[in-house]
Design a protein around this motif. Structure first.
Motif, PDB file in Angstrom:
ATOM      1  N   ARG A 192       0.840  -1.212   0.000  1.00 56.86           N
ATOM      2  CA  ARG A 192       0.000   0.000   0.000  1.00 56.86           C
ATOM      3  C   ARG A 192       0.864   1.247   0.000  1.00 56.86           C
ATOM      4  N   LEU A 193       1.953   1.226   0.753  1.00 55.99           N
ATOM      5  CA  LEU A 193       2.876   2.360   0.734  1.00 55.99           C
ATOM      6  C   LEU A 193       3.401   2.590  -0.686  1.00 55.99           C
ATOM      7  N   ARG A 194       3.826   1.507  -1.308  1.00 60.19           N
ATOM      8  CA  ARG A 194       4.445   1.626  -2.640  1.00 60.19           C
ATOM      9  C   ARG A 194       3.450   2.153  -3.673  1.00 60.19           C
ATOM     10  N   SER A 195       2.222   1.685  -3.607  1.00 60.46           N
ATOM     11  CA  SER A 195       1.248   2.053  -4.638  1.00 60.46           C
ATOM     12  C   SER A 195       0.695   3.458  -4.453  1.00 60.46           C
ATOM     13  N   GLN A 196       0.751   3.989  -3.232  1.00 55.69           N
ATOM     14  CA  GLN A 196       0.093   5.262  -2.955  1.00 55.69           C
ATOM     15  C   GLN A 196       1.040   6.427  -2.676  1.00 55.69           C
ATOM     16  N   LEU A 197       2.312   6.146  -2.466  1.00 50.90           N
ATOM     17  CA  LEU A 197       3.250   7.232  -2.184  1.00 50.90           C
ATOM     18  C   LEU A 197       3.498   8.092  -3.420  1.00 50.90           C
ATOM     19  N   VAL A 198       3.671   9.377  -3.201  1.00 50.65           N
ATOM     20  CA  VAL A 198       3.965  10.289  -4.310  1.00 50.65           C
ATOM     21  C   VAL A 198       5.400  10.061  -4.782  1.00 50.65           C
ATOM     22  N   PRO A 199       5.702  10.347  -6.050  1.00 53.23           N
ATOM     23  CA  PRO A 199       7.065  10.110  -6.579  1.00 53.23           C
ATOM     24  C   PRO A 199       8.144  10.841  -5.791  1.00 53.23           C
ATOM     25  N   GLU A 200       7.821  12.036  -5.272  1.00 51.59           N
ATOM     26  CA  GLU A 200       8.832  12.809  -4.534  1.00 51.59           C
ATOM     27  C   GLU A 200       9.349  12.064  -3.301  1.00 51.59           C
ATOM     28  N   ALA A 201       8.527  11.166  -2.756  1.00 55.33           N
ATOM     29  CA  ALA A 201       8.904  10.450  -1.537  1.00 55.33           C
ATOM     30  C   ALA A 201      10.044   9.466  -1.784  1.00 55.33           C
ATOM     31  N   MET A 202      10.247   9.069  -3.023  1.00 54.35           N
ATOM     32  CA  MET A 202      11.229   8.029  -3.326  1.00 54.35           C
ATOM     33  C   MET A 202      12.662   8.553  -3.423  1.00 54.35           C
ATOM     34  N   GLU A 203      12.835   9.860  -3.427  1.00 53.03           N
ATOM     35  CA  GLU A 203      14.151  10.434  -3.698  1.00 53.03           C
ATOM     36  C   GLU A 203      15.167  10.142  -2.596  1.00 53.03           C
ATOM     37  N   ASP A 204      14.748  10.180  -1.351  1.00 49.32           N
ATOM     38  CA  ASP A 204      15.663   9.941  -0.226  1.00 49.32           C
ATOM     39  C   ASP A 204      14.848   9.302   0.896  1.00 49.32           C
ATOM     40  N   LEU A 205      14.567   8.015   0.758  1.00 47.81           N
ATOM     41  CA  LEU A 205      13.625   7.335   1.632  1.00 47.81           C
ATOM     42  C   LEU A 205      14.359   6.364   2.552  1.00 47.81           C
ATOM     43  N   THR A 206      13.978   6.374   3.826  1.00 35.70           N
ATOM     44  CA  THR A 206      14.598   5.468   4.793  1.00 35.70           C
ATOM     45  C   THR A 206      13.531   4.666   5.530  1.00 35.70           C
ATOM     46  N   PHE A 207      13.947   3.513   6.025  1.00 39.84           N
ATOM     47  CA  PHE A 207      13.109   2.689   6.886  1.00 39.84           C
ATOM     48  C   PHE A 207      13.888   2.350   8.155  1.00 39.84           C
ATOM     49  N   GLU A 208      13.185   2.307   9.271  1.00 40.51           N
ATOM     50  CA  GLU A 208      13.741   1.847  10.538  1.00 40.51           C
ATOM     51  C   GLU A 208      12.821   0.757  11.068  1.00 40.51           C
ATOM     52  N   LEU A 209      13.393  -0.344  11.498  1.00 39.50           N
ATOM     53  CA  LEU A 209      12.630  -1.524  11.894  1.00 39.50           C
ATOM     54  C   LEU A 209      12.874  -1.822  13.365  1.00 39.50           C
ATOM     55  N   ILE A 210      11.788  -1.822  14.154  1.00 39.28           N
ATOM     56  CA  ILE A 210      11.919  -2.019  15.603  1.00 39.28           C
ATOM     57  C   ILE A 210      10.930  -3.078  16.049  1.00 39.28           C
ATOM     58  N   GLN A 211      11.426  -4.177  16.567  1.00 42.36           N
ATOM     59  CA  GLN A 211      10.545  -5.236  17.024  1.00 42.36           C
ATOM     60  C   GLN A 211       9.872  -4.859  18.344  1.00 42.36           C
ATOM     61  N   HIS A 212       8.734  -5.475  18.612  1.00 36.38           N
ATOM     62  CA  HIS A 212       8.026  -5.214  19.864  1.00 36.38           C
ATOM     63  C   HIS A 212       8.862  -5.664  21.047  1.00 36.38           C
ATOM     64  N   ARG A 213       8.873  -4.827  22.094  1.00 38.26           N
ATOM     65  CA  ARG A 213       9.565  -5.176  23.328  1.00 38.26           C
ATOM     66  C   ARG A 213       8.797  -4.598  24.498  1.00 38.26           C
ATOM     67  N   PHE A 214       9.039  -5.122  25.672  1.00 36.83           N
ATOM     68  CA  PHE A 214       8.401  -4.584  26.871  1.00 36.83           C
ATOM     69  C   PHE A 214       9.275  -4.886  28.081  1.00 36.83           C
ATOM     70  N   THR A 215       9.086  -4.105  29.128  1.00 35.25           N
ATOM     71  CA  THR A 215       9.727  -4.365  30.419  1.00 35.25           C
ATOM     72  C   THR A 215       8.668  -4.872  31.391  1.00 35.25           C
ATOM     73  N   LYS A 216       9.111  -5.390  32.509  1.00 34.62           N
ATOM     74  CA  LYS A 216       8.147  -5.851  33.513  1.00 34.62           C
ATOM     75  C   LYS A 216       7.309  -4.690  34.034  1.00 34.62           C
ATOM     76  N   ILE A 217       7.955  -3.542  34.222  1.00 34.47           N
ATOM     77  CA  ILE A 217       7.228  -2.361  34.698  1.00 34.47           C
ATOM     78  C   ILE A 217       6.186  -1.950  33.675  1.00 34.47           C
ATOM     79  N   ALA A 218       6.577  -1.907  32.398  1.00 33.58           N
ATOM     80  CA  ALA A 218       5.641  -1.527  31.343  1.00 33.58           C
ATOM     81  C   ALA A 218       4.471  -2.496  31.283  1.00 33.58           C
ATOM     82  N   LYS A 219       4.754  -3.784  31.365  1.00 30.05           N
ATOM     83  CA  LYS A 219       3.683  -4.782  31.306  1.00 30.05           C
ATOM     84  C   LYS A 219       2.670  -4.550  32.414  1.00 30.05           C
ATOM     85  N   SER A 220       3.158  -4.310  33.624  1.00 36.86           N
ATOM     86  CA  SER A 220       2.258  -4.081  34.747  1.00 36.86           C
ATOM     87  C   SER A 220       1.379  -2.857  34.520  1.00 36.86           C
TER      88      SER A 220
END
Length: 357
Positions: free
Chosen positions: A268-296
């Motif tokens: 969906r990103l690829r089909s709908q993004l404007v051409p200008e977005a492709m000139e200098d595009l980055t991705f950052e990938l972050i897996q789900h994580r949690f701490t015990k405090i956060a879980k509580s």
């Protein structure tokens, strides 16, 4: 000063709008020594929103609620106008060298948010009015690294776009960094309210990133944020305004059908993004994580959440200061990474993946 919390007026926020309009406001006295503090005080005085003074933005008392869940939800609807006294910036690896503290807290209700740990007992939204001092400190950090690019992350403790209509601090920071030869700004948002930033003199020194996810994650875990379509439309506006664009896919979450879900997201990103977005595009990938405090805290605040947080199904990853968090076991983490990187390479061959963590 103004009305009291007991005199709360009826909400006047336009139905369907996701612009943050606070129900309660607290003001640090020192904030009134700054032009932005005076401006915000005058502005909210005329709106009839309950206001009280508070000794410090770290010591806000009197947010109503009979239960912890009520107090939490009311806190997320509370704005605190304060002064950032600590001008020592935290590091922000791998995203940037430093975190620039323009605000703290967020009105959205993302179940998984790491702010459940970082600002667990203070979930209200804080806007800092000593912007010139904060930017002057950023300049000092830039000068300490002569000839090197110094990056500043503006979204470590807040979603700055969600409160830009209140403070204007993000635009000030963008234009400040636009004038710095070796300074760069980065931030990420889940909101589409970007129009006031489109004419900023950014000089391509700010990377404007949007947090995106599979439909399953947005639908189940991201209440109070803009929709996928709204974020994508805003990304197009930002790209057309000349900003370098990026997407943070986070948290990467293991659910039934996750491979098809993330492929669908990227297609969906690829089909709908404007051409200008492709000139200098980055991705950052972050897996789900949690701490015990956060879980509580998450289970206390969102008791009906579907968020899977079983320690026995996770790997414990040690961090700095002898503390750690639960991430996916290596087999699952590598599967997530391989699938996302493969699909990004297929659909966005010119883009770069900055990191997976």
């Amino acid at each position: 000063m103004g009305t009291t919390l007991l005199e709360r007026p009826e909400k006047t926020e336009q139905k369907g709008s996701k612009l943050f309009v606070p129900d309660y406001i607290f003001v640090e006295p020192n904030a009134l020594n700054y032009p932005l503090g005076q401006e915000l005080y005058r502005r909210f005085q005329t709106k009839g929103i309950p206001m009280q003074m508070t000794t410090s933005h770290n010591q806000v008392r009197g947010i109503p609620g009979d239960t912890e869940v009520e107090k939490y939800r009311n806190a997320k609807r509370t704005l605190v106008i304060g002064v950032r006294k600590t001008l020592k910036f935290e590091t922000s690896k791998p995203s940037a060298e430093y975190a620039i503290p323009l605000a703290t807290g967020c009105a959205a209700h993302c179940h998984y948010c790491y702010l459940n740990t970082n600002i667990g007992t203070k979930p209200y939204v804080r806007v800092y009015v000593n912007t010139d001092e904060i930017l002057a400190q950023a300049e000092k950090y830039i000068l300490e690294r002569p000839g090197e690019i110094t990056r500043f992350e503006a979204a470590c403790t807040s979603d700055p776009v969600s409160i830009e209509h209140i403070s204007g601090n993000l635009k000030r920071a963008i234009e400040f960094m636009g004038q710095q030869q070796f300074g760069r700004l980065r931030f990420v948002t889940k909101f589409h309210h970007v129009d006031s930033l489109l004419d900023a003199k950014h000089n391509k020194h700010t990377r404007f990133r949007f947090s995106m996810n599979a439909d399953y994650v947005i639908r189940n875990f991201e209440p109070g944020t803009s929709s996928f379509h709204q974020r994508l439309e805003a990304a197009g506006k930002v790209a057309k305004a000349g900003y370098p664009l990026g997407f943070i896919l986070a948290p990467l979450y293991w659910f039934d059908g996750w491979e098809a879900g993330y492929t669908d997201l990227l297609e969906r990103l690829r089909s709908q993004l404007v051409p200008e977005a492709m000139e200098d595009l980055t991705f950052e990938l972050i897996q789900h994580r949690f701490t015990k405090i956060a879980k509580s805290l998450i289970l206390q605040r969102y008791p009906k959440t579907k968020l899977a947080m079983k320690e026995e199904e996770r790997k414990y990853k040690w961090g700095k200061y002898g503390k750690g968090k639960y991430v996916y076991p290596d087999i699952q983490a590598k599967a997530l990474q391989a699938h996302l990187e493969s699909e990004i390479a297929r659909l966005f061959p010119q883009a770069r993946v900055e990191y997976f963590t």
